[in-house]
Scaffold this active site. Structure first.
Site, mmCIF file in Angstrom:
data_model
loop_
_atom_site.group_PDB
_atom_site.id
_atom_site.type_symbol
_atom_site.label_atom_id
_atom_site.label_comp_id
_atom_site.label_asym_id
_atom_site.label_seq_id
_atom_site.Cartn_x
_atom_site.Cartn_y
_atom_site.Cartn_z
ATOM 1 C CE LYS A 1 21.564 33.025 9.763
ATOM 2 N NZ LYS A 1 20.848 33.869 8.831
HETATM 3 N N1 PMP Z 1 18.143 39.536 9.550
HETATM 4 C C1 PMP Z 1 18.035 38.388 8.867
HETATM 5 C C2 PMP Z 1 16.683 37.929 8.450
HETATM 6 C C3 PMP Z 1 19.174 37.630 8.538
HETATM 7 O O1 PMP Z 1 19.068 36.495 7.852
HETATM 8 C C4 PMP Z 1 20.446 38.112 8.924
HETATM 9 C C5 PMP Z 1 21.672 37.343 8.564
HETATM 10 N N2 PMP Z 1 21.949 36.349 9.499
HETATM 11 C C6 PMP Z 1 20.515 39.304 9.649
HETATM 12 C C7 PMP Z 1 19.357 39.993 9.949
HETATM 13 C C8 PMP Z 1 21.822 39.834 10.150
HETATM 14 O O2 PMP Z 1 22.311 38.985 11.145
HETATM 15 P P1 PMP Z 1 23.886 38.847 11.425
HETATM 16 O O3 PMP Z 1 24.395 40.213 11.583
HETATM 17 O O4 PMP Z 1 23.943 38.050 12.662
HETATM 18 O O5 PMP Z 1 24.461 38.166 10.241
#
Ligand code: PMP
Length: 296
Positions: A154
């Site tokens: 991330k």
């Molecule tokens: N894909 C992307 C590109 C994201 O930014 C997110 C949000 N963090 C997600 C998927 C979903 O991840 P999570 O369930 O961990 O929030």
């Protein structure tokens, strides 16, 4: 949206300071090159008090993201969780969005940073599970080639791609974008993962071209508990458009139904879809209304 006011406190390198007075340096790799790592976490006002959902998983992913892109991670995860609870309490937040960010010290070179900082901020964020279904378009932007960046990290810079896709979708009158991977198979939304339903089974893109969402993992766990078959595989656009229903999932989006992809409207009414069942189960889980915790 106002994220803070004159009273708001943030956590910055071990101290609680006023957001309005906190400073950062303008000569850093994070601002100039998007070389920073962050998380998006939710706290819910449950009957067991304020609870940060999957705090450990999020901070572990923060650490993993740092390791993947060579940003030193020097913090203790349990301590960060403790500080985050403290931050919520200081700011009187109950339903909140929490944003930890690790950023690099002044250095304009392309070398690995030797000194990094952490800040954690949070703001009020009401649960909005399932208010409406989204009109989604397939983006003209692809997700970045996983050989050009660490797509499973991330990392701030990766979000230029997300901003471009989301802005394009909204300018065309859609609610959100869906991005394909470099092979033109279904990948994910700018800030959420996707599941599709076909003949009573859920499918979601395999890891490799997507952020491994913590909500995605939670949905898979919920499916196991609820005896819903779920398969991780490559999903083509044709399979997507022939699906019975579909939904996005993510920490911010929670579980949100998709009404249509481009001009294709899904056949199954959202309230009869597996996604709707998952939406209810997810809501019960984050609000600790059921004791799935013992299982997941
Ligand atoms: N894909 C992307 C590109 C994201 O930014 C997110 C949000 N963090 C997600 C998927 C979903 O991840 P999570 O369930 O961990 O929030």
């Amino acid at each position: 949206m106002q994220y803070y006011d004159s009273k708001t406190i943030i956590y910055l390198d071990g101290e609680f300071v006023k957001a309005a007075e906190a400073k950062t340096d303008l000569y850093g790799q994070s601002l100039h090159y998007g070389y920073a790592v962050f998380e998006g976490i939710r706290a819910y006002n449950t009957h067991n008090d304020v609870r940060i959902f999957k705090a450990k998983e999020h901070y572990k992913r923060l650490q993993k993201s740092c390791e993947l892109v060579n940003i030193p991670f020097k913090w203790d995860i349990d301590d960060l969780i403790k500080q985050t609870y403290e931050l919520l309490q200081i700011n009187h937040l109950k339903d909140a969005y929490i944003r930890p960010l690790i950023f690099c010290a002044p250095n304009m070179s392309l070398a690995t940073p030797t000194s990094v900082s952490i800040m954690i901020c949070a703001w009020e964020w009401a649960a909005y599970l399932g208010e409406k279904q989204l009109k989604v378009c397939i983006s003209s932007y692809q997700r970045p080639n996983p050989k050009s960046t660490h797509i499973e990290a991330k990392v701030s810079g990766n979000y230029i791609n997300s901003i471009l896709a989301s802005t394009e979708a909204k300018s065309k009158g859609f609610d959100e974008a869906l991005l394909l991977d470099i092979e033109n198979n279904v990948a994910e939304a700018p800030g959420a993962n996707i599941f599709i339903e076909k003949n009573g089974v859920l499918y979601t893109p395999s890891l490799g071209n997507i952020l491994p969402g913590i909500t995605r993992a939670t949905v898979i766990q919920l499916c196991n508990i609820l005896d819903i078959k779920v398969i991780e595989k490559t999903i083509t656009v044709e399979e997507l458009k022939n699906a019975d229903s579909a939904f996005f999932c993510g920490t911010a989006a929670e579980i949100i139904g998709i009404e249509s992809i481009d001009e294709t409207i899904f056949k199954t009414n959202w309230s009869n879809s597996i996604g709707s069942t998952i939406q209810t189960a997810y809501k019960n889980l984050v609000l600790e209304k059921v004791n799935y915790q013992v299982l997941i």
